[in-house]
Design a protein around this motif. Structure first.
Motif, mmCIF file in Angstrom:
data_model
loop_
_atom_site.group_PDB
_atom_site.id
_atom_site.type_symbol
_atom_site.label_atom_id
_atom_site.label_comp_id
_atom_site.label_asym_id
_atom_site.label_seq_id
_atom_site.Cartn_x
_atom_site.Cartn_y
_atom_site.Cartn_z
ATOM 1 N N LEU A 190 108.552 -7.887 61.014
ATOM 2 C CA LEU A 190 107.624 -7.685 61.998
ATOM 3 C C LEU A 190 106.774 -7.323 59.903
ATOM 4 O O LEU A 190 105.476 -7.601 59.709
ATOM 5 C CB LEU A 190 107.143 -6.586 62.594
ATOM 6 C CG LEU A 190 107.671 -6.973 63.439
ATOM 7 C CD1 LEU A 190 107.523 -5.576 64.729
ATOM 8 C CD2 LEU A 190 106.146 -7.239 63.572
ATOM 9 N N LYS A 191 107.129 -6.441 58.591
ATOM 10 C CA LYS A 191 106.235 -6.044 57.175
ATOM 11 C C LYS A 191 106.151 -7.834 57.077
ATOM 12 O O LYS A 191 105.335 -7.623 56.773
ATOM 13 C CB LYS A 191 107.387 -5.386 56.660
ATOM 14 C CG LYS A 191 108.324 -3.974 57.318
ATOM 15 C CD LYS A 191 108.514 -3.123 56.268
ATOM 16 C CE LYS A 191 108.886 -2.355 56.468
ATOM 17 N NZ LYS A 191 109.294 -1.137 55.517
ATOM 18 N N GLN B 169 102.591 -8.267 58.975
ATOM 19 C CA GLN B 169 101.990 -7.927 58.581
ATOM 20 C C GLN B 169 101.358 -8.246 57.590
ATOM 21 O O GLN B 169 99.605 -8.077 57.338
ATOM 22 C CB GLN B 169 102.238 -6.408 58.554
ATOM 23 C CG GLN B 169 102.843 -5.197 59.473
ATOM 24 C CD GLN B 169 102.798 -3.927 59.120
ATOM 25 O OE1 GLN B 169 103.757 -3.742 58.423
ATOM 26 N NE2 GLN B 169 101.813 -2.574 59.486
ATOM 27 N N MET C 260 101.632 -1.826 65.222
ATOM 28 C CA MET C 260 102.685 -2.391 63.958
ATOM 29 C C MET C 260 102.666 -0.299 63.025
ATOM 30 O O MET C 260 103.402 -0.390 62.578
ATOM 31 C CB MET C 260 102.477 -2.970 63.120
ATOM 32 C CG MET C 260 103.057 -4.332 63.745
ATOM 33 S SD MET C 260 102.957 -5.630 62.589
ATOM 34 C CE MET C 260 101.417 -6.130 62.707
ATOM 35 N N LEU D 119 109.599 -1.979 62.412
ATOM 36 C CA LEU D 119 109.479 -3.233 61.851
ATOM 37 C C LEU D 119 110.120 -4.632 61.193
ATOM 38 O O LEU D 119 110.262 -4.874 61.023
ATOM 39 C CB LEU D 119 108.396 -2.705 60.451
ATOM 40 C CG LEU D 119 107.045 -1.820 61.609
ATOM 41 C CD1 LEU D 119 107.098 -1.043 60.184
ATOM 42 C CD2 LEU D 119 106.455 -2.772 61.638
ATOM 43 N N PRO E 96 112.945 -5.549 64.690
ATOM 44 C CA PRO E 96 111.524 -6.081 66.120
ATOM 45 C C PRO E 96 112.539 -5.816 67.361
ATOM 46 O O PRO E 96 112.015 -5.418 68.273
ATOM 47 C CB PRO E 96 110.688 -6.241 66.265
ATOM 48 C CG PRO E 96 111.072 -7.717 64.587
ATOM 49 C CD PRO E 96 111.873 -6.823 64.030
ATOM 50 N N HIS F 234 105.694 -12.128 66.905
ATOM 51 C CA HIS F 234 106.720 -12.291 65.831
ATOM 52 C C HIS F 234 108.190 -13.566 66.494
ATOM 53 O O HIS F 234 108.764 -13.773 65.495
ATOM 54 C CB HIS F 234 107.346 -11.274 65.934
ATOM 55 C CG HIS F 234 108.479 -11.277 64.975
ATOM 56 N ND1 HIS F 234 109.830 -10.618 65.149
ATOM 57 C CD2 HIS F 234 108.400 -10.648 63.159
ATOM 58 C CE1 HIS F 234 110.933 -10.972 64.386
ATOM 59 N NE2 HIS F 234 109.826 -10.748 63.514
#
Length: 464
Positions: free
Chosen positions: A327-328, A331, A380, A388, A391, A420
């Motif tokens: 997830l980072k 982002q 987030m 993150l 997930p 994601h």
């Protein structure tokens, strides 16, 4: 974007030729009438409209379309070439030391444009400085100073001085180390004699290499007289068209370009200092007709990735193809997309995605998509580093905690997690691919079957 109505109308007109291989005189007459209506509705000067439509009609009737070319594509090519010819070449702006004088009426966007242009030159490796000489408008100094701070460029102004000509002289001296001097002048609500006299005196003091006329895209038919007066006074070598993100018709600004015998230098497309484009006639008209603008798109992508990389030195987009997609990573991808500007502008630059496809979407479609991305960012921000990075550990209890912390509903959290997973699957398919496999994958993504990337962020095949 400005001229959206013109672009939509032109595309709709050309679509009436769909399926035809030959053009009759009646077809051409009807097409030309529709083009005339479109241009006049966009505030383009009548004489220009007649000149342009006559040329399109003559070429459509006399030129033989290449073998295998449809009637629609033949006329589209003619309209494209004639519109490119109408707007002319881009204003010459060498990447070297120079002084630029900005002129225009009050409210045209001169002060904002000065900072935007300075930012643009700074990204090209030059050291720019903005000199604010407006002593007439309250707040002009503060606005210019703040904009230049955001652009991270040199600035000179004197809020206590009353003589704009002396401010210009002092500013040139105080910023002598700069490569590019951009001198912002005062505007008025109308072309008054004292405004013209003041600009002429400042011009004599700073001896600019070129003077640019800044015009609001909504100027309308009044552009012709305004352009004439500035041209006879200081000589205009280029036009900056501002507020192209609004609903203005824009034809008046194009008329002004023709009236001064100059060309377009920059387009202002938003409120931040980064919202500026160097005018490229072929790309601009291509976007207008729904054909995309890959050059401008690639510049935005490159800038966005550079800025994302500057903030996160330890993050490399290519790393996503080597290991797990977290997830980072998502982002960072979203941050890069945000830096490219509003999604409707980006979509207009993608061949096959803008133009006619955008015409079919509701007016607020891109707003919905932007809101969706902002909601994802909020979610987030409410997640832990562990979540993150992995997930998959986010179960029901963690979802409920994230909902409480972010203030969004549970469906939005689950949408993010599903998005994601879709993007992760897409990234996995890219890993280890050969060139042939990669081409097939890109074709699959363009057809909307891949589920990841921009299409996925928009909710499959669209913003809903």
């Amino acid at each position: 974007m400005v001229l959206d109505d013109l672009g939509s109308s032109l595309r709709s007109t050309l679509d009436t030729l769909q399926g035809k291989s030959r053009l009759s005189e009646e077809d051409v007459e009807e097409i030309v009438k529709e083009i005339q209506r479109s241009l006049l509705s966009a505030d383009v000067d009548v004489s220009l409209v007649m000149e342009l439509s006559d040329s399109i009609e003559t070429r459509a009737l006399e030129e033989e379309p290449p073998a295998g070319t449809t009637a629609r594509d033949h006329v589209l090519k003619i309209v494209y070439e004639e519109l490119v010819d109408l707007v002319g070449d881009s204003t010459e702006l060498p990447l070297e030391s120079q002084t630029i004088l900005l002129a225009g009426l009050q409210g045209s966007g001169k002060t904002t444009s000065a900072a935007k242009m300075a930012w643009w030159f700074s990204k090209k490796g030059l050291r720019p400085a903005v000199i604010q000489t407006d002593t007439f408008r309250p707040g002009a100094y503060d606005q210019a100073k703040q904009m230049c701070e955001r652009a991270e460029v040199d600035f000179y102004g004197d809020p206590d001085a009353e003589d704009p000509v002396q401010i210009a002289r002092d500013g040139m001296e105080a910023t002598e180390q700069a490569d590019v001097h951009i001198v912002d002048t005062a505007g008025r609500h109308a072309l008054e004699d004292d405004l013209i006299a003041e600009i002429e005196q400042i011009e004599a003091a700073v001896d600019p290499d070129r003077s640019l006329l800044v015009m609001d895209a909504a100027i309308g038919q009044g552009a012709k007289e305004q352009a004439k007066q500035f041209e006879s006074s200081i000589g205009i070598k280029g036009v900056v068209i501002t507020k192209l993100d609004g609903t203005a018709k824009g034809g008046g600004a194009l008329t002004a370009v023709n009236e001064t015998g100059s060309s377009i230098a920059f387009l202002g497309t938003g409120e931040t200092v980064q919202d500026i484009e160097r005018f490229e006639p072929s790309g601009f008209i291509s976007r207008l007709l729904g054909m995309g603008d890959l050059k401008q798109l690639s510049e935005r992508v490159e800038r966005a990735m550079e800025e994302t990389g500057d903030e996160e030195d330890d993050w490399d987009p290519e790393d996503m193809l080597q290991g797990g997609f977290t997830l980072k990573d998502m982002q960072k991808q979203m941050a890069a997309m945000n830096r490219m500007g509003p999604l409707d502008q980006v979509m207009d630059m993608i061949p096959g995605m803008g133009g006619g496809m955008m015409d079919q979407l509701p007016d607020d479609a891109m707003d919905v998509t932007q809101n969706r991305m902002r909601d994802f960012e909020i979610v987030m921000d409410s997640m832990t580093d562990e979540e993150l990075e992995n997930p998959r550990i986010v179960g029901q209890s963690r979802v409920e905690r994230i909902v409480r912390g972010s203030g969004v509903d549970e469906d939005t959290v689950r949408e993010l997690l599903e998005q994601h997973r879709m993007m992760e699957r897409t990234i996995d398919q890219f890993q280890g691919m050969g060139d042939g496999d990669m081409q097939r994958m890109m074709k699959k993504l363009q057809q909307g079957d891949g589920g990841g990337g921009l299409g996925g962020m928009m909710g499959g095949n669209g913003p809903f």
